[in-house]
Enzyme design. Structure first.
Site, short mmCIF file in Angstrom:
data_model
loop_
_atom_site.label_atom_id
_atom_site.label_comp_id
_atom_site.label_asym_id
_atom_site.label_seq_id
_atom_site.Cartn_x
_atom_site.Cartn_y
_atom_site.Cartn_z
N LYS A 68 6.08 34.19 33.70
CA LYS A 68 5.05 34.54 32.86
C LYS A 68 3.88 34.72 34.31
CE LYS A 68 5.74 35.85 29.98
NZ LYS A 68 6.53 36.05 28.77
N GLU A 77 9.52 29.61 31.85
CA GLU A 77 9.12 30.27 31.06
C GLU A 77 7.10 30.48 32.16
OE1 GLU A 77 9.34 32.86 29.19
OE2 GLU A 77 7.87 33.61 28.63
N ARG A 87 6.88 51.40 26.47
CA ARG A 87 8.07 51.21 27.25
C ARG A 87 8.33 51.58 28.24
NH1 ARG A 87 11.85 50.79 22.29
NH2 ARG A 87 13.14 51.69 23.14
N HIS A 108 14.94 17.51 46.64
CA HIS A 108 15.33 17.79 46.63
C HIS A 108 15.45 19.49 47.83
CE1 HIS A 108 17.57 14.56 45.11
NE2 HIS A 108 16.70 14.30 43.55
N ASN A 153 16.57 59.24 27.46
CA ASN A 153 16.33 57.31 27.44
C ASN A 153 17.57 56.70 27.33
OD1 ASN A 153 15.24 55.04 27.33
ND2 ASN A 153 15.64 54.44 24.94
N GLY A 154 18.11 56.48 28.75
CA GLY A 154 19.70 55.66 28.64
C GLY A 154 19.47 55.93 30.27
N CYS A 179 11.55 53.45 28.41
CA CYS A 179 11.59 54.88 28.56
C CYS A 179 11.28 55.28 26.96
CB CYS A 179 12.83 56.14 28.66
SG CYS A 179 12.76 56.13 29.87
N GLU A 223 5.39 38.09 37.08
CA GLU A 223 5.57 39.05 35.70
C GLU A 223 4.24 39.60 35.92
OE1 GLU A 223 5.94 38.03 31.66
OE2 GLU A 223 7.37 40.82 31.81
N LYS A 257 9.36 46.98 28.62
CA LYS A 257 9.03 45.78 27.15
C LYS A 257 10.54 45.99 26.53
CE LYS A 257 7.45 43.22 24.41
NZ LYS A 257 6.85 42.30 24.50
N TRP A 317 10.21 55.03 31.72
CA TRP A 317 10.47 53.97 33.39
C TRP A 317 11.92 54.45 34.37
CZ3 TRP A 317 14.84 50.25 34.02
CH2 TRP A 317 14.35 49.12 34.19
O1 M6R Z 1 13.41 42.44 23.68
P1 M6R Z 1 14.05 40.64 24.46
O2 M6R Z 1 13.82 39.58 23.92
O3 M6R Z 1 15.51 41.21 23.71
O4 M6R Z 1 13.90 41.01 26.30
C1 M6R Z 1 14.12 40.03 26.94
C2 M6R Z 1 13.60 40.01 28.46
O5 M6R Z 1 13.23 41.64 29.43
C3 M6R Z 1 12.25 39.73 28.22
O6 M6R Z 1 11.82 38.64 27.40
C4 M6R Z 1 11.24 39.64 29.33
O7 M6R Z 1 12.06 38.39 30.14
C5 M6R Z 1 10.11 39.46 29.02
N1 M6R Z 1 9.25 40.95 28.98
C6 M6R Z 1 8.93 38.91 29.66
O8 M6R Z 1 7.99 38.62 29.34
#
Ligand code: M6R
Length: 586
Positions: free
Chosen positions: A462, A458, A27, A481, A96-97, A2, A465, A581, A72
């Protein structure tokens, strides 16, 4: 999680709030809405879906005061009704929260005759505020937040009052000082181009934003000041700049992120050295991509500084009883510096007497206020939900940190020329054919050892996601395994292989996949692997990866692979479904 924005001043609030929402959309993009003061009335516009759905509703409108929200969804599905702003009586607000005690408050308000339209926790705040409101918006907000448990950034207006009242607890609010008006928002990049100066509300603070000025109050409503600071977010950083997507623009900015981070580290080096003196153990914490950077940090610290190190997700760390003391440094890695789990992990570490080091791309974030010292990541504003350049920036910062701990010359540390190599990979790695294989597979497994394994995790995050393809990252040695049972001709196994000393081990693992009929791919700088598997595996050949610095090169390649895969499936990699984000709630 949000994004919220408010404006009061002589410019048209309708245009400012709409533009702000477009820039805050990373956001959250489940719904959007805004409220404006027009002829003494508060007029609300809201829609499920992207911010642009508001555009036809706002055409031709003018107002001097407004608030807006991009959502969000947490409580209540994405819908027009659940979209913010929420109104009760004369009060209209955005939030937001998460309000943890909203069910109790709702039941209490319903007993008093309140009727709720939405399923959100936020509407409860509006209803409560409306009960307390008798002509003084700040007083009503003060009484309301005293009843709330959870996290909130609130911006509220009352019909007939030409003022926005704001409050925050664990969710950010930035005040912006513009030309001819005053702003409040979730972050400072959204104010770049509008406000040269900003100040940050502290937890518990309130603010009144009026067309002729801003007043800030502490938790007991005593008028106070919060330091005005230069808005470091660069104007133009929110634009696509000719790229089809932010993800592509931003992964191509990795070389600059690495370069600027190394320069900033050199400037902050003395402070960082001071904060680390006497430290004999390091624990990296973070979430998602930032946690994956922490895994690399752990390897760096163990290998380069020969100091015991661990890495843990912040969400696990904060709920255990960690063994730390004054000689432990807890290094909290976070692009946004606002991730709830990471902040709580850092607070816990501090309360237990550990040193807290923030590695963050957000110089004014909450994390920097908790930390004893800050290791800056200078990646610039990152808009795409998927982290790219912030990850490579974090890796560069952690490498410098390990060199410093080792007492080695941090200046350069072998990094010179590396940004150029990353640039060549981002510009030239031919991942298109492999991305097509991934796009039409039923699962993609990323495998590696050591640093390559950390990058494999990672790579998998990626890909899943942005493309929604099931994927996992594994240590290559674990393949036999269990995971081997999943391998067939509809799965792709991508080996990340940059450690020359393990060439024979990699050969074995790739052979195992091929012999089970799986599709194998290798991302490598090792000539011998290229020769051994030419025609039998899909090879992405990289320039020399340089040992410890290999993640900077391999990361760029796997980010590009995820991007191409999403695009070939017709997906927008910048705004993956269900995600936001910054995850500022639990
Ligand atoms: O702002 P941050 O780095 O603390 O965010 C942590 C995760 O939410 C963030 O790295 C998330 O996994 C990525 N957007 C993935 O690409």
């Amino acid at each position: 999680m949000c994004g919220i924005i408010g404006y009061a001043g002589e410019k048209n609030a309708v245009e400012i709030v709409y533009r702000g929402l477009i820039n805050l959309e990373y956001r959250g993009y489940d719904s959007a809405g805004a409220a404006f003061g027009i002829n003494g009335r508060t007029v609300v516009f809201k829609r499920q879906g992207r911010v642009e759905k508001l555009k036809p509703l706002l055409e031709g409108l003018a107002s001097g005061i407004g608030i807006g929200h991009t959502r969000w969804a947490t409580h209540g599905s994405p819908s027009d009704i659940n979209a913010h702003p929420h109104t009760s009586g004369k009060i209209t607000l955005v939030h937001n929260g998460i309000i943890e005690n909203y069910s109790e408050l709702k039941a209490e308000l319903e007993k008093g005759g309140a009727v709720f339209k939405s399923q959100t926790d936020s509407e409860v705040i509006a209803a409560l505020m409306s009960v307390y409101y008798c002509g003084d918006i700040l007083g009503a907000l003060y009484k309301t937040v005293k009843r709330l448990k959870g996290s909130y950034a609130i911006m509220a207006v009352a019909e007939g009052e030409n003022v926005i009242a704001a409050a925050r607890h664990k969710s950010p609010v930035v005040i912006g000082y513009g030309n001819g008006g005053y702003y409040c928002a979730s972050d400072e990049p959204v104010l770049s181009g509008e406000c040269g100066e900003v100040s940050f509300l502290k937890d518990g603070d309130f603010a009144l934003i009026k067309p002729d000025g801003v007043r800030i109050f502490d938790g007991e409503l005593r008028e106070t000041e919060r330091k005005k600071q230069k808005n470091l977010a660069q104007a133009g950083s929110l634009e696509l700049g000719g790229f089809a997507h932010y993800m592509l623009k931003e992964l191509r900015q990795s070389p600059a992120a690495v370069k600027n981070t190394v320069t900033a580290f050199a400037e902050a080096e003395d402070k960082i050295r001071g904060a680390l003196s006497g430290v004999n153990r390091i624990i990296f914490i973070g979430c998602g991509t930032a946690y994956h950077a922490g895994l690399i940090g752990k390897i760096y610290v163990e290998d380069i500084a020969r100091m015991p190190a661990e890495a843990e997700t912040a969400g696990e760390f904060r709920y255990k009883n960690p063994i730390v003391n004054k000689n432990t440094a807890v290094v909290a890695v976070s692009q946004s510096g606002e991730t709830a789990d990471t902040l709580e992990g850092a607070r816990l570490a501090k309360s237990l007497g550990a040193r807290v080091i923030a590695v963050t791309n957000a110089p004014y974030s909450q994390l920097t206020r908790i930390a004893d010292t800050v290791v800056p990541v200078c990646a610039g504003a990152e808009i795409c939900v998927a982290a790219t350049k912030s990850y490579t920036g974090q890796i560069a910062a952690l490498y410098m940190l390990a060199l410093l701990l080792a007492g080695k010359n941090a200046e350069g540390g072998g990094l010179s020329g590396l940004p150029e190599i990353c640039k060549n990979v981002a510009d030239g790695a031919d991942v298109y054919a492999l991305s097509r294989l991934c796009a039409f597979s039923k699962g993609v497994y990323f495998l590696g050892r050591g640093l390559d394994y950390a990058v494999a995790l990672e790579a998998s995050l990626k890909l899943k996601e942005v493309s929604y393809i099931p994927s996992e990252g594994y240590p290559a040695g674990e393949l036999k395994h269990g995971t081997l049972a999943l391998i067939d001709n509809a799965t792709v196994s991508v080996f990340i292989a940059t450690d020359k000393s393990l060439t024979d081990k990699y050969k074995n693992s790739v052979e195992q996949v091929i012999s089970r009929g799986g599709i194998a791919a290798i991302i490598t700088d090792i000539d011998e692997l290229e020769t051994a598997f030419k025609g039998r595996a899909h090879i992405i050949k990289l320039p020399c990866c340089r040992g410890h610095l290999s993640p900077l090169v391999t990361a760029t390649a796997v980010q590009l692979l995820a991007y191409e895969t999403a695009v070939s499936l017709g997906l927008n990699p910048d705004k993956p479904r269900n995600l936001a984000k910054s995850v500022t709630v639990e």
